[in-house]
Scaffold this motif. Sequence first.
Motif, PDB file in Angstrom:
ATOM      1  N   VAL A 137       0.850  -1.198   0.000  1.00 14.58           N
ATOM      2  CA  VAL A 137       0.000   0.000   0.000  1.00 14.58           C
ATOM      3  C   VAL A 137       0.883   1.245   0.000  1.00 14.58           C
ATOM      4  CG1 VAL A 137      -1.690   1.329   1.337  1.00 14.58           C
ATOM      5  CG2 VAL A 137      -1.976  -1.144   1.062  1.00 14.58           C
ATOM      6  N   ARG A 138       1.951   1.226   0.802  1.00 11.12           N
ATOM      7  CA  ARG A 138       2.878   2.371   0.818  1.00 11.12           C
ATOM      8  C   ARG A 138       3.419   2.639  -0.581  1.00 11.12           C
ATOM      9  NH1 ARG A 138       5.468  -0.017   5.441  1.00 11.12           N
ATOM     10  NH2 ARG A 138       7.254  -0.465   4.102  1.00 11.12           N
ATOM     11  N   LEU A 139       3.869   1.604  -1.243  1.00 13.24           N
ATOM     12  CA  LEU A 139       4.438   1.749  -2.579  1.00 13.24           C
ATOM     13  C   LEU A 139       3.401   2.302  -3.557  1.00 13.24           C
ATOM     14  CD1 LEU A 139       6.949   1.236  -4.355  1.00 13.24           C
ATOM     15  CD2 LEU A 139       6.012  -1.032  -4.823  1.00 13.24           C
ATOM     16  N   ALA A 140       2.194   1.778  -3.508  1.00 12.78           N
ATOM     17  CA  ALA A 140       1.133   2.229  -4.411  1.00 12.78           C
ATOM     18  C   ALA A 140       0.741   3.677  -4.166  1.00 12.78           C
ATOM     19  CB  ALA A 140      -0.090   1.324  -4.266  1.00 12.78           C
ATOM     20  N   ALA A 141       0.848   4.133  -2.932  1.00 11.19           N
ATOM     21  CA  ALA A 141       0.379   5.479  -2.560  1.00 11.19           C
ATOM     22  C   ALA A 141       1.372   6.592  -2.873  1.00 11.19           C
ATOM     23  CB  ALA A 141       0.046   5.513  -1.079  1.00 11.19           C
ATOM     24  N   ILE A 142       2.627   6.266  -3.051  1.00 13.12           N
ATOM     25  CA  ILE A 142       3.662   7.299  -3.196  1.00 13.12           C
ATOM     26  C   ILE A 142       3.325   8.297  -4.298  1.00 13.12           C
ATOM     27  CG2 ILE A 142       6.068   7.696  -3.871  1.00 13.12           C
ATOM     28  CD1 ILE A 142       6.771   5.169  -2.251  1.00 13.12           C
ATOM     29  N   GLY A 143       2.877   7.825  -5.455  1.00 10.28           N
ATOM     30  CA  GLY A 143       2.548   8.740  -6.550  1.00 10.28           C
ATOM     31  C   GLY A 143       1.475   9.743  -6.191  1.00 10.28           C
ATOM     32  N   GLY A 144       0.555   9.349  -5.318  1.00  9.37           N
ATOM     33  CA  GLY A 144      -0.514  10.247  -4.910  1.00  9.37           C
ATOM     34  C   GLY A 144      -0.023  11.455  -4.127  1.00  9.37           C
ATOM     35  N   LEU A 145       1.151  11.346  -3.521  1.00 10.77           N
ATOM     36  CA  LEU A 145       1.677  12.475  -2.748  1.00 10.77           C
ATOM     37  C   LEU A 145       1.981  13.669  -3.645  1.00 10.77           C
ATOM     38  CD1 LEU A 145       4.068  10.473  -0.395  1.00 10.77           C
ATOM     39  CD2 LEU A 145       1.799  11.383   0.153  1.00 10.77           C
ATOM     40  N   GLY A 146       2.521  13.417  -4.806  1.00  6.98           N
ATOM     41  CA  GLY A 146       2.827  14.510  -5.734  1.00  6.98           C
ATOM     42  C   GLY A 146       1.611  15.014  -6.476  1.00  6.98           C
ATOM     43  N   LEU A 147       0.621  14.153  -6.646  1.00  3.48           N
ATOM     44  CA  LEU A 147      -0.563  14.506  -7.434  1.00  3.48           C
ATOM     45  C   LEU A 147      -1.688  15.138  -6.630  1.00  3.48           C
ATOM     46  CD1 LEU A 147      -0.758  11.232  -9.531  1.00  3.48           C
ATOM     47  CD2 LEU A 147      -0.405  13.532 -10.467  1.00  3.48           C
ATOM     48  N   PHE A 148      -1.871  14.709  -5.378  1.00  3.46           N
ATOM     49  CA  PHE A 148      -3.102  15.055  -4.678  1.00  3.46           C
ATOM     50  C   PHE A 148      -2.933  15.958  -3.469  1.00  3.46           C
ATOM     51  CE2 PHE A 148      -3.892  10.504  -6.124  1.00  3.46           C
ATOM     52  CZ  PHE A 148      -4.276  10.902  -7.393  1.00  3.46           C
ATOM     53  N   LEU A 149      -1.783  15.955  -2.831  1.00  9.43           N
ATOM     54  CA  LEU A 149      -1.602  16.822  -1.662  1.00  9.43           C
ATOM     55  C   LEU A 149      -1.363  18.252  -2.126  1.00  9.43           C
ATOM     56  CD1 LEU A 149       0.567  14.860   0.913  1.00  9.43           C
ATOM     57  CD2 LEU A 149      -1.659  15.866   1.299  1.00  9.43           C
ATOM     58  N   ASP A 150      -2.202  19.160  -1.696  1.00 10.23           N
ATOM     59  CA  ASP A 150      -2.032  20.558  -2.071  1.00 10.23           C
ATOM     60  C   ASP A 150      -1.140  21.316  -1.098  1.00 10.23           C
ATOM     61  OD1 ASP A 150      -3.488  20.453  -4.435  1.00 10.23           O
ATOM     62  OD2 ASP A 150      -5.390  20.744  -3.395  1.00 10.23           O
ATOM     63  N   ASP A 151      -0.792  20.710   0.006  1.00 15.68           N
ATOM     64  CA  ASP A 151       0.154  21.275   0.955  1.00 15.68           C
ATOM     65  C   ASP A 151       1.542  20.757   0.562  1.00 15.68           C
ATOM     66  OD1 ASP A 151       1.846  21.842   3.103  1.00 15.68           O
ATOM     67  OD2 ASP A 151       0.333  21.384   4.620  1.00 15.68           O
ATOM     68  N   ALA A 152       2.271  21.568  -0.190  1.00 16.41           N
ATOM     69  CA  ALA A 152       3.564  21.138  -0.724  1.00 16.41           C
ATOM     70  C   ALA A 152       4.551  20.789   0.380  1.00 16.41           C
ATOM     71  CB  ALA A 152       4.144  22.226  -1.630  1.00 16.41           C
ATOM     72  N   ASP A 153       4.549  21.537   1.486  1.00 16.99           N
ATOM     73  CA  ASP A 153       5.460  21.227   2.587  1.00 16.99           C
ATOM     74  C   ASP A 153       5.146  19.857   3.178  1.00 16.99           C
ATOM     75  OD1 ASP A 153       6.838  23.616   2.371  1.00 16.99           O
ATOM     76  OD2 ASP A 153       5.577  24.642   3.844  1.00 16.99           O
ATOM     77  N   ARG A 154       3.875  19.578   3.357  1.00 22.03           N
ATOM     78  CA  ARG A 154       3.464  18.281   3.900  1.00 22.03           C
ATOM     79  C   ARG A 154       3.878  17.153   2.951  1.00 22.03           C
ATOM     80  NH1 ARG A 154       2.533  14.367   7.130  1.00 22.03           N
ATOM     81  NH2 ARG A 154       0.499  13.397   7.139  1.00 22.03           N
ATOM     82  N   ALA A 155       3.596  17.343   1.657  1.00 16.75           N
ATOM     83  CA  ALA A 155       3.946  16.323   0.667  1.00 16.75           C
ATOM     84  C   ALA A 155       5.452  16.097   0.639  1.00 16.75           C
ATOM     85  CB  ALA A 155       3.440  16.724  -0.711  1.00 16.75           C
ATOM     86  N   ILE A 169      14.607  -0.144  -4.820  1.00 12.89           N
ATOM     87  CA  ILE A 169      14.795   0.783  -5.933  1.00 12.89           C
ATOM     88  C   ILE A 169      13.462   1.299  -6.476  1.00 12.89           C
ATOM     89  CG2 ILE A 169      14.957  -0.985  -7.732  1.00 12.89           C
ATOM     90  CD1 ILE A 169      17.035   2.219  -7.592  1.00 12.89           C
ATOM     91  N   GLU A 170      12.442   0.421  -6.532  1.00 11.53           N
ATOM     92  CA  GLU A 170      11.146   0.856  -7.062  1.00 11.53           C
ATOM     93  C   GLU A 170      10.535   1.956  -6.194  1.00 11.53           C
ATOM     94  OE1 GLU A 170       6.923  -0.906  -8.741  1.00 11.53           O
ATOM     95  OE2 GLU A 170       8.243  -2.228  -7.604  1.00 11.53           O
ATOM     96  N   ALA A 171      10.587   1.794  -4.893  1.00  6.95           N
ATOM     97  CA  ALA A 171      10.038   2.811  -3.996  1.00  6.95           C
ATOM     98  C   ALA A 171      10.823   4.117  -4.112  1.00  6.95           C
ATOM     99  CB  ALA A 171      10.049   2.315  -2.558  1.00  6.95           C
ATOM    100  N   ARG A 172      12.113   4.021  -4.227  1.00 10.07           N
ATOM    101  CA  ARG A 172      12.932   5.230  -4.334  1.00 10.07           C
ATOM    102  C   ARG A 172      12.666   5.956  -5.655  1.00 10.07           C
ATOM    103  NH1 ARG A 172      16.571   5.546  -0.314  1.00 10.07           N
ATOM    104  NH2 ARG A 172      18.192   6.663  -1.442  1.00 10.07           N
ATOM    105  N   LEU A 173      12.507   5.190  -6.747  1.00  5.44           N
ATOM    106  CA  LEU A 173      12.192   5.804  -8.039  1.00  5.44           C
ATOM    107  C   LEU A 173      10.810   6.454  -8.019  1.00  5.44           C
ATOM    108  CD1 LEU A 173      13.609   3.161 -10.530  1.00  5.44           C
ATOM    109  CD2 LEU A 173      14.476   5.476 -10.124  1.00  5.44           C
ATOM    110  N   ARG A 174       9.836   5.773  -7.430  1.00  7.91           N
ATOM    111  CA  ARG A 174       8.491   6.360  -7.337  1.00  7.91           C
ATOM    112  C   ARG A 174       8.504   7.621  -6.481  1.00  7.91           C
ATOM    113  NH1 ARG A 174       3.767   1.787  -7.066  1.00  7.91           N
ATOM    114  NH2 ARG A 174       4.597   0.451  -8.696  1.00  7.91           N
ATOM    115  N   THR A 175       9.312   7.626  -5.446  1.00  2.00           N
ATOM    116  CA  THR A 175       9.420   8.802  -4.587  1.00  2.00           C
ATOM    117  C   THR A 175      10.013   9.976  -5.363  1.00  2.00           C
ATOM    118  OG1 THR A 175       9.645   7.376  -2.652  1.00  2.00           O
ATOM    119  CG2 THR A 175      10.335   9.667  -2.396  1.00  2.00           C
TER     120      THR A 175
END
Length: 191
Positions: A137-155, A169-175
């Motif tokens: 779930v953590r891995l799947a959610a990472i992309g949502g941090l850049g797309l959906f959080l409008d608080d840039a500092d929080r993201a 490596i996959e998690a680091r690349l997604r991050t």
Amino acid sequence: MFEGLHRIDWASMEHAYGTAEEVPALLWALRSPQAEERREALERFYGAVHHQGDVYPCTAASLPFLFELAADTATPDRADLVALLVSVGRESFERGFEDDGTEIEYCPPPGYVQALAFLREHGETFAEFARGGDPDVRLAAIGGLGLFLDDADRAATVLRERLAAEHGIEARLRTAEAAATLGLRLPADTR
């Protein structure tokens, strides 16, 4: 679960292959105790309701129910549902909005705008998903941090935490990809 599902006029909406009347059954099947039934429902959802990345009004209308499933720790295959939510949001952002987040002027189909608005309203939950105990779930959610959080500092804070905590490596690349998306979407806030 799924309060209001049957108040939606699914028959008045369409997906890639016709009427969206099947969407409620697909949503229920995504919670099935039978792995094969879940797999078939997810494939059908991607194949018809999110066909080749399209985001129809029925796709957007299904998001509250998909989100409810993804947020429930008793739901099997939660990571697949989080990945589906992120995919819908990514496609909505890429097809319906400019890099700076302004709506494309040629008037994208309404599903894109509705979907992204809903997912941004729930952006903080993607931070919770990305910090949770389930590594898939953590891995799947990472992309949502850049797309959906409008608080840039929080993201950015959560992305830095994920970068330090994840060693694959996959998690680091997604991050890194999520950080780039965040920088493009909210450039003034990520300097």
